[in-house]
Write a protein that holds these residues in place. Structure first.
Motif, PDB file in Angstrom:
ATOM      1  N   ASP A 195     108.356  31.444  94.328  1.00 43.67           N
ATOM      2  CA  ASP A 195     107.868  30.993  93.026  1.00 43.67           C
ATOM      3  C   ASP A 195     109.031  30.742  92.074  1.00 43.67           C
ATOM      4  OD1 ASP A 195     105.225  31.198  93.825  1.00 43.67           O
ATOM      5  OD2 ASP A 195     104.730  32.875  92.494  1.00 43.67           O
ATOM      6  N   THR A 196     109.966  31.660  92.043  1.00 41.57           N
ATOM      7  CA  THR A 196     111.104  31.552  91.127  1.00 41.57           C
ATOM      8  C   THR A 196     111.970  30.350  91.482  1.00 41.57           C
ATOM      9  OG1 THR A 196     111.073  33.956  90.848  1.00 41.57           O
ATOM     10  CG2 THR A 196     113.056  32.815  90.136  1.00 41.57           C
ATOM     11  N   TYR A 197     112.212  30.147  92.769  1.00 41.11           N
ATOM     12  CA  TYR A 197     113.046  29.013  93.181  1.00 41.11           C
ATOM     13  C   TYR A 197     112.343  27.686  92.893  1.00 41.11           C
ATOM     14  CZ  TYR A 197     116.643  26.405  95.527  1.00 41.11           C
ATOM     15  OH  TYR A 197     117.674  25.538  95.776  1.00 41.11           O
ATOM     16  N   THR A 198     111.054  27.628  93.146  1.00 36.86           N
ATOM     17  CA  THR A 198     110.305  26.399  92.869  1.00 36.86           C
ATOM     18  C   THR A 198     110.330  26.099  91.384  1.00 36.86           C
ATOM     19  OG1 THR A 198     108.896  26.820  94.791  1.00 36.86           O
ATOM     20  CG2 THR A 198     108.071  25.252  93.170  1.00 36.86           C
ATOM     21  N   LEU A 199     110.156  27.127  90.554  1.00 39.16           N
ATOM     22  CA  LEU A 199     110.225  26.935  89.102  1.00 39.16           C
ATOM     23  C   LEU A 199     111.636  26.549  88.672  1.00 39.16           C
ATOM     24  CD1 LEU A 199     108.768  27.014  86.402  1.00 39.16           C
ATOM     25  CD2 LEU A 199     109.235  29.483  86.311  1.00 39.16           C
ATOM     26  N   TYR A 200     112.643  27.135  89.301  1.00 35.79           N
ATOM     27  CA  TYR A 200     114.039  26.752  89.032  1.00 35.79           C
ATOM     28  C   TYR A 200     114.230  25.249  89.266  1.00 35.79           C
ATOM     29  CZ  TYR A 200     118.786  25.583  90.341  1.00 35.79           C
ATOM     30  OH  TYR A 200     119.988  24.919  90.468  1.00 35.79           O
ATOM     31  N   LEU A 201     113.799  24.783  90.419  1.00 35.26           N
ATOM     32  CA  LEU A 201     113.987  23.375  90.774  1.00 35.26           C
ATOM     33  C   LEU A 201     113.240  22.466  89.798  1.00 35.26           C
ATOM     34  CD1 LEU A 201     115.324  21.520  92.836  1.00 35.26           C
ATOM     35  CD2 LEU A 201     113.258  21.711  94.225  1.00 35.26           C
ATOM     36  N   GLN A 202     112.029  22.847  89.447  1.00 29.68           N
ATOM     37  CA  GLN A 202     111.235  22.053  88.516  1.00 29.68           C
ATOM     38  C   GLN A 202     111.893  22.021  87.127  1.00 29.68           C
ATOM     39  OE1 GLN A 202     107.102  23.413  87.548  1.00 29.68           O
ATOM     40  NE2 GLN A 202     106.683  21.648  88.855  1.00 29.68           N
ATOM     41  N   THR A 203     112.381  23.165  86.685  1.00 31.21           N
ATOM     42  CA  THR A 203     113.032  23.238  85.379  1.00 31.21           C
ATOM     43  C   THR A 203     114.308  22.409  85.364  1.00 31.21           C
ATOM     44  OG1 THR A 203     112.122  25.468  85.112  1.00 31.21           O
ATOM     45  CG2 THR A 203     113.893  24.836  83.619  1.00 31.21           C
ATOM     46  N   HIS A 204     115.069  22.466  86.442  1.00 25.97           N
ATOM     47  CA  HIS A 204     116.296  21.680  86.536  1.00 25.97           C
ATOM     48  C   HIS A 204     115.964  20.179  86.524  1.00 25.97           C
ATOM     49  CE1 HIS A 204     120.642  22.385  88.063  1.00 25.97           C
ATOM     50  NE2 HIS A 204     120.605  21.447  87.151  1.00 25.97           N
TER      51      HIS A 204
ATOM     52  N   LEU B 166     118.653  21.466  76.272  1.00 21.51           N
ATOM     53  CA  LEU B 166     119.382  22.738  76.204  1.00 21.51           C
ATOM     54  C   LEU B 166     118.503  23.917  76.599  1.00 21.51           C
ATOM     55  CD1 LEU B 166     121.394  22.160  72.913  1.00 21.51           C
ATOM     56  CD2 LEU B 166     122.275  22.149  75.259  1.00 21.51           C
ATOM     57  N   MET B 167     117.245  23.918  76.154  1.00 21.63           N
ATOM     58  CA  MET B 167     116.342  25.001  76.505  1.00 21.63           C
ATOM     59  C   MET B 167     116.123  25.055  78.009  1.00 21.63           C
ATOM     60  SD  MET B 167     112.346  25.587  75.505  1.00 21.63           S
ATOM     61  CE  MET B 167     112.449  26.691  74.114  1.00 21.63           C
ATOM     62  N   PHE B 168     115.877  23.902  78.618  1.00 19.76           N
ATOM     63  CA  PHE B 168     115.652  23.860  80.063  1.00 19.76           C
ATOM     64  C   PHE B 168     116.906  24.299  80.820  1.00 19.76           C
ATOM     65  CE2 PHE B 168     112.297  20.233  79.563  1.00 19.76           C
ATOM     66  CZ  PHE B 168     111.401  21.134  79.011  1.00 19.76           C
ATOM     67  N   GLU B 169     118.087  23.959  80.293  1.00 18.81           N
ATOM     68  CA  GLU B 169     119.328  24.403  80.939  1.00 18.81           C
ATOM     69  C   GLU B 169     119.433  25.932  80.911  1.00 18.81           C
ATOM     70  OE1 GLU B 169     124.151  23.670  80.869  1.00 18.81           O
ATOM     71  OE2 GLU B 169     122.927  22.833  79.253  1.00 18.81           O
ATOM     72  N   ASN B 170     119.141  26.526  79.775  1.00 18.83           N
ATOM     73  CA  ASN B 170     119.161  27.990  79.685  1.00 18.83           C
ATOM     74  C   ASN B 170     118.161  28.603  80.653  1.00 18.83           C
ATOM     75  OD1 ASN B 170     121.142  28.033  77.704  1.00 18.83           O
ATOM     76  ND2 ASN B 170     119.667  28.009  76.035  1.00 18.83           N
TER      77      ASN B 170
ATOM     78  N   GLU C  42     119.026  30.951  84.031  1.00 15.11           N
ATOM     79  CA  GLU C  42     118.472  32.297  84.185  1.00 15.11           C
ATOM     80  C   GLU C  42     117.703  32.418  85.495  1.00 15.11           C
ATOM     81  OE1 GLU C  42     116.614  35.772  84.423  1.00 15.11           O
ATOM     82  OE2 GLU C  42     115.432  33.943  84.360  1.00 15.11           O
ATOM     83  N   LEU C  43     116.931  31.394  85.849  1.00 12.94           N
ATOM     84  CA  LEU C  43     116.177  31.403  87.104  1.00 12.94           C
ATOM     85  C   LEU C  43     117.111  31.465  88.314  1.00 12.94           C
ATOM     86  CD1 LEU C  43     113.494  28.785  86.080  1.00 12.94           C
ATOM     87  CD2 LEU C  43     113.008  31.151  86.742  1.00 12.94           C
TER      88      LEU C  43
ATOM     89  N   SER D 299     107.958  26.350 100.251  1.00 13.51           N
ATOM     90  CA  SER D 299     106.714  25.594 100.031  1.00 13.51           C
ATOM     91  C   SER D 299     105.506  26.327 100.603  1.00 13.51           C
ATOM     92  CB  SER D 299     106.819  24.178 100.610  1.00 13.51           C
ATOM     93  OG  SER D 299     106.823  24.210 102.010  1.00 13.51           O
ATOM     94  N   LYS D 300     105.714  27.095 101.668  1.00  8.82           N
ATOM     95  CA  LYS D 300     104.614  27.871 102.249  1.00  8.82           C
ATOM     96  C   LYS D 300     104.289  29.105 101.414  1.00  8.82           C
ATOM     97  CE  LYS D 300     105.769  26.409 106.903  1.00  8.82           C
ATOM     98  NZ  LYS D 300     106.521  26.779 108.108  1.00  8.82           N
ATOM     99  N   LEU D 301     105.280  29.676 100.755  1.00  5.80           N
ATOM    100  CA  LEU D 301     105.117  30.943 100.042  1.00  5.80           C
ATOM    101  C   LEU D 301     104.802  30.788  98.550  1.00  5.80           C
ATOM    102  CD1 LEU D 301     108.179  32.822 101.592  1.00  5.80           C
ATOM    103  CD2 LEU D 301     105.767  33.386 101.957  1.00  5.80           C
ATOM    104  N   SER D 302     105.168  29.655  97.966  1.00  7.86           N
ATOM    105  CA  SER D 302     105.104  29.517  96.512  1.00  7.86           C
ATOM    106  C   SER D 302     103.698  29.247  95.989  1.00  7.86           C
ATOM    107  CB  SER D 302     106.033  28.390  96.043  1.00  7.86           C
ATOM    108  OG  SER D 302     106.009  28.310  94.633  1.00  7.86           O
ATOM    109  N   SER D 303     103.409  29.836  94.833  1.00  7.86           N
ATOM    110  CA  SER D 303     102.165  29.580  94.102  1.00  7.86           C
ATOM    111  C   SER D 303     102.390  28.587  92.965  1.00  7.86           C
ATOM    112  CB  SER D 303     101.633  30.882  93.493  1.00  7.86           C
ATOM    113  OG  SER D 303     101.435  31.848  94.475  1.00  7.86           O
ATOM    114  N   VAL D 304     103.639  28.266  92.673  1.00  9.36           N
ATOM    115  CA  VAL D 304     103.965  27.325  91.603  1.00  9.36           C
ATOM    116  C   VAL D 304     103.680  25.916  92.107  1.00  9.36           C
ATOM    117  CG1 VAL D 304     105.813  26.385  90.150  1.00  9.36           C
ATOM    118  CG2 VAL D 304     105.696  28.847  90.591  1.00  9.36           C
ATOM    119  N   THR D 305     102.922  25.175  91.326  1.00  5.99           N
ATOM    120  CA  THR D 305     102.549  23.813  91.709  1.00  5.99           C
ATOM    121  C   THR D 305     103.713  22.867  91.441  1.00  5.99           C
ATOM    122  OG1 THR D 305     100.264  24.288  91.115  1.00  5.99           O
ATOM    123  CG2 THR D 305     100.862  21.969  91.344  1.00  5.99           C
TER     124      THR D 305
END
Length: 155
Positions: A25-34, A50-54, A58-59, A85-91
């Protein structure tokens, strides 16, 4: 190699499995945020960029802490897009949505990570796994605060 941490192997495995879901979940959110950091446009460009970079910075630190905890428990950490992709709940979102939609998507992602984290707390409490509990508490603080900040942009 035998591991003697005071937590039975089956419980360590269950905790590692839960942490693997949190890692995904954290990695998927990291990639999406980046992705959104790179592609945001509009009147709020500078502040969101700038907010997304911060947030993605952190992710990135968070995924390392989670993976290292899985390893400390004696199990391999997942580390491929296929596993995530198999483990993540983040869409995952395809394309580049407008800035306000990016905020909404990231808010949902942060809240998803919070729920995944909370699901693991009873198990780590059951076996007095204070190291994992500490990690989860820190991750909750980060994701709940980030969700609040994103939510505030939508008011």
């Amino acid at each position: 190699m035998d591991i003697h941490l005071g937590i039975p192997e089956a419980k360590r495995q269950a905790i590692a499995d839960g942490l693997s879901r949190l890692l995904a979940d954290t990695y998927t959110l990291y990639l999406q945020t980046h992705n959104f950091h790179w592609n945001v446009t509009g009147p709020m460009f500078n502040s969101l960029h700038l907010m997304f970079e911060n947030q993605y910075t952190e992710l990135a630190l968070g995924v390392d802490l989670i993976a290292e905890r899985i390893r400390a428990l004696g199990f391999p950490a997942p580390g491929t897009y296929s596993a995530f992709s198999k483990l993540s709940s983040v869409t995952e979102i395809e394309g580049v949505p407008p800035a306000k939609e990016m905020i909404t998507i990231l808010l949902k992602g942060q809240e998803t990570v919070v729920r995944t984290t909370r699901q693991l707390l009873p198990l780590v409490g059951e076996v007095d796994d204070e190291s994992t509990a500490d990690l989860l508490t820190q991750r909750l603080q980060v994701h709940e605060k980030t969700a609040w900040m994103l939510r505030s942009l939508l008011e």
